[in-house]
Design a protein around this motif. Structure first.
Motif: not given
Ligand SMILES: Cc1ncccc1-c1cc(O)c2nc[nH]c(=O)c2c1
Ligand SMILES: [Mg+2]
Length: 214
Positions: A119-127
């Protein structure tokens, strides 16, 4: 005997549930995990509370942290309106592969996108990478140590809007005391506790709903 429990759960569903029938698949997983092997699906007692809150929210955009075998993903997907966007993050590649097959069998694979990784890797890339703006509903069910850091990350990444509903599993057992402390003492959240029981058990547990006030 399939080599891991999650594969045995999937095999049971494939052999005993009705293809394309999400509720029947949910019921089959509950039957297997209550009668044969305990597993950390949210289960039916907490699942009914989840269903009610998802239905009330009627979200167009959903994020789930912690896919596991896909049980809650199937539960949520069957309640979503056409065209809704549902992303679910799973760190364990074996569990992600099981969940992918579960979603295909349930006939919900077009509604859900599984994102493999932390989650810590993916959340910042969601937008940027997944063209998401904000989430209407977020089911937090991955790892209690990540509840607070990931909630803060969602805030910092501008993924929450006024009215975004966060629903966290296991706030009593195994417990997420720092999450309860954070959302209940932060003026930006309006919290509600839903006492229940740990899945397939009589141990006390609860869901916590935290509505972001912007
Ligand atoms: C695994 C376990 N053992 C005993 C008691 C509770 C649990 C348990 C239950 C859950 O619903 C979980 N949900 C998400 N992530 C978890 O790690 C998790 C762990
Ligand atoms: Mg859980």
């Amino acid at each position: 005997m399939a080599q891991i429990k999650e594969q045995r759960i999937l095999d049971y569903v494939l052999q005993n549930a009705i293809k394309g029938n999400p509720q029947n698949i949910v019921d089959a997983i509950d039957k297997y995990c209550s009668e044969m092997e305990w597993a950390m699906n949210v289960g039916n007692e907490k699942g009914l509370i989840l269903d009610k809150i998802v239905s009330e929210t009627n979200p167009a955009t959903v994020l789930e942290l912690g896919t596991y075998c896909g049980y809650s993903g199937v539960r949520i997907a069957q309640l979503l309106k056409p065209g809704a966007c549902f992303l679910t993050i799973e760190k364990n590649p074996v569990h992600a592969a099981i969940a992918k097959q579960m979603f295909e069998f349930a006939g919900v694979k077009e509604k859900i996108q599984i994102l493999e990784g932390s989650s810590e890797e993916i959340i910042p890339k969601l937008k940027s990478k997944y063209k998401v703006n904000t989430f209407d509903f977020i089911f937090i069910d991955h790892w209690s140590d990540r509840y607070v850091p990931d909630t803060k990350l969602l805030e910092e990444c501008g993924l929450l809007k006024k009215g975004s509903v966060l629903l966290a599993d296991n706030v009593v057992y195994p417990g997420a005391p720092d999450f309860l402390q954070y959302v209940r003492n932060c003026v930006r959240y309006e919290c509600t506790n839903y006492p229940s029981h740990l899945e397939y058990s009589d141990k006390e547990d609860a869901l916590e709903k935290a509505v972001f006030k912007g």
